[in-house]
Write an enzyme that holds these catalytic residues in place. Sequence first.
Site, PDB file in Angstrom:
ATOM      1  N   PRO A 123      14.882 102.697  10.016  1.00 39.31           N
ATOM      2  CA  PRO A 123      15.500 101.362   9.934  1.00 39.31           C
ATOM      3  C   PRO A 123      16.802 101.430   9.123  1.00 39.31           C
ATOM      4  O   PRO A 123      16.831 101.994   8.039  1.00 39.31           O
ATOM      5  CB  PRO A 123      14.457 100.529   9.191  1.00 39.31           C
ATOM      6  CG  PRO A 123      13.187 101.297   9.274  1.00 39.31           C
ATOM      7  CD  PRO A 123      13.566 102.737   9.396  1.00 39.31           C
ATOM      8  N   GLU A 124      17.885 100.875   9.679  1.00 39.10           N
ATOM      9  CA  GLU A 124      19.157 100.817   8.952  1.00 39.10           C
ATOM     10  C   GLU A 124      19.289  99.447   8.296  1.00 39.10           C
ATOM     11  O   GLU A 124      18.440  98.580   8.460  1.00 39.10           O
ATOM     12  CB  GLU A 124      20.302 101.104   9.917  1.00 39.10           C
ATOM     13  CG  GLU A 124      20.233 102.529  10.457  1.00 39.10           C
ATOM     14  CD  GLU A 124      21.478 102.940  11.215  1.00 39.10           C
ATOM     15  OE1 GLU A 124      22.533 102.321  11.015  1.00 39.10           O
ATOM     16  OE2 GLU A 124      21.392 103.887  11.999  1.00 39.10           O
ATOM     17  N   LYS A 130      18.794  99.428   1.227  1.00 33.28           N
ATOM     18  CA  LYS A 130      17.664  99.344   2.151  1.00 33.28           C
ATOM     19  C   LYS A 130      16.341  99.089   1.426  1.00 33.28           C
ATOM     20  O   LYS A 130      15.270  99.256   1.994  1.00 33.28           O
ATOM     21  CB  LYS A 130      17.583 100.631   2.984  1.00 33.28           C
ATOM     22  CG  LYS A 130      18.756 100.725   3.961  1.00 33.28           C
ATOM     23  CD  LYS A 130      18.507 101.701   5.069  1.00 33.28           C
ATOM     24  CE  LYS A 130      19.137 103.029   4.786  1.00 33.28           C
ATOM     25  NZ  LYS A 130      18.952 103.975   5.888  1.00 33.28           N
ATOM     26  N   ARG A 144      25.074 115.367  13.595  1.00 35.46           N
ATOM     27  CA  ARG A 144      24.680 114.113  14.248  1.00 35.46           C
ATOM     28  C   ARG A 144      25.529 113.859  15.491  1.00 35.46           C
ATOM     29  O   ARG A 144      26.704 114.219  15.542  1.00 35.46           O
ATOM     30  CB  ARG A 144      24.880 112.919  13.296  1.00 35.46           C
ATOM     31  CG  ARG A 144      24.327 113.092  11.904  1.00 35.46           C
ATOM     32  CD  ARG A 144      22.816 112.941  11.846  1.00 35.46           C
ATOM     33  NE  ARG A 144      22.337 111.650  12.313  1.00 35.46           N
ATOM     34  CZ  ARG A 144      22.210 110.582  11.536  1.00 35.46           C
ATOM     35  NH1 ARG A 144      22.554 110.643  10.259  1.00 35.46           N
ATOM     36  NH2 ARG A 144      21.734 109.450  12.015  1.00 35.46           N
TER      37      ARG A 144
END
Length: 282
Positions: free
Chosen positions: A2-3, A54, A272
């Site tokens: 989750p960002e 977060k 990435r």
Amino acid sequence: MPELPEVETIRRQLKAVLVGKTIAKVEVLRSKSFGGDPESLTGWIIKDVQRKSKVLEILFRGKTEMVVVHLKMTGQLVFLGKGRKVVGGHPTADWVNSLPSKHTRVVWTFNGGDKLFFNDMRVFGWMKLMEKDKYDKEVRKMAPDIIDDDFTLEYFTEILRKSRKPVKLVLLDQDKMGGLGNIYVNDALFLAGIRPERKSESLSEVEIKKLHEAVVKVINLGIKYGGASSSNYVDVSGLGGTYQDHFLVYKREGQKCLNCEEKIKKIKLGGRGTFFCVHCQK
Ligand SMILES: [Zn+2]
């Protein structure tokens, strides 16, 4: 994982259902997932649900301690109330199946029977009961979030000017700025017209200003669409965010650029997937 937009989305939803609720009991099914004494929470009333980066913060009326929650890789929160369900975090079948499941680590029960489940397949996430002062000291060291007031153009300029790394990697560095994951960084660089592999220090004043606006914009779009979901379960349940329907370049390799006739290219940068338009991004 989750960002920030996903965490902010679940924060808003949880705040709407949790404030004013009295805890009847907290059951810890996996000790690694909860720090502190869960029994001390009995009778406490939830005052607010806040967030820093977060980390979710659950505050209580008249208490100097708070519960902080980090979902990490696979954490999720599911609130089940009478006729009301709130889900957020890592999407899995637990969102739609009956709970507790084999991934349930902590269960909060409220007076009246409503429940909050903390599920975490890989058990990297945690809930911690801690003194607010102690937490504030640790959190104050954290870099500003993209959506915070202290994430100013001046701060952003200083960070970018100091680094010779590719600009994309600087944006992903959570010690410099909080909340941008791979999806949002790719899309922000597209919006700003900047190649991901450009050296950070090479950006002009105008480019830095465009990029500052772009990162704030993509994060707010992410929040508006409730975050991005990548799982099939989302289709099954109709739950979850829809930012994935609005990707600008992320995961669009080989497809036509939204601005020109060029096809979106994919490379690897810092391990990435990195997506950009060779024509629109310089
Ligand atoms: Zn283009």
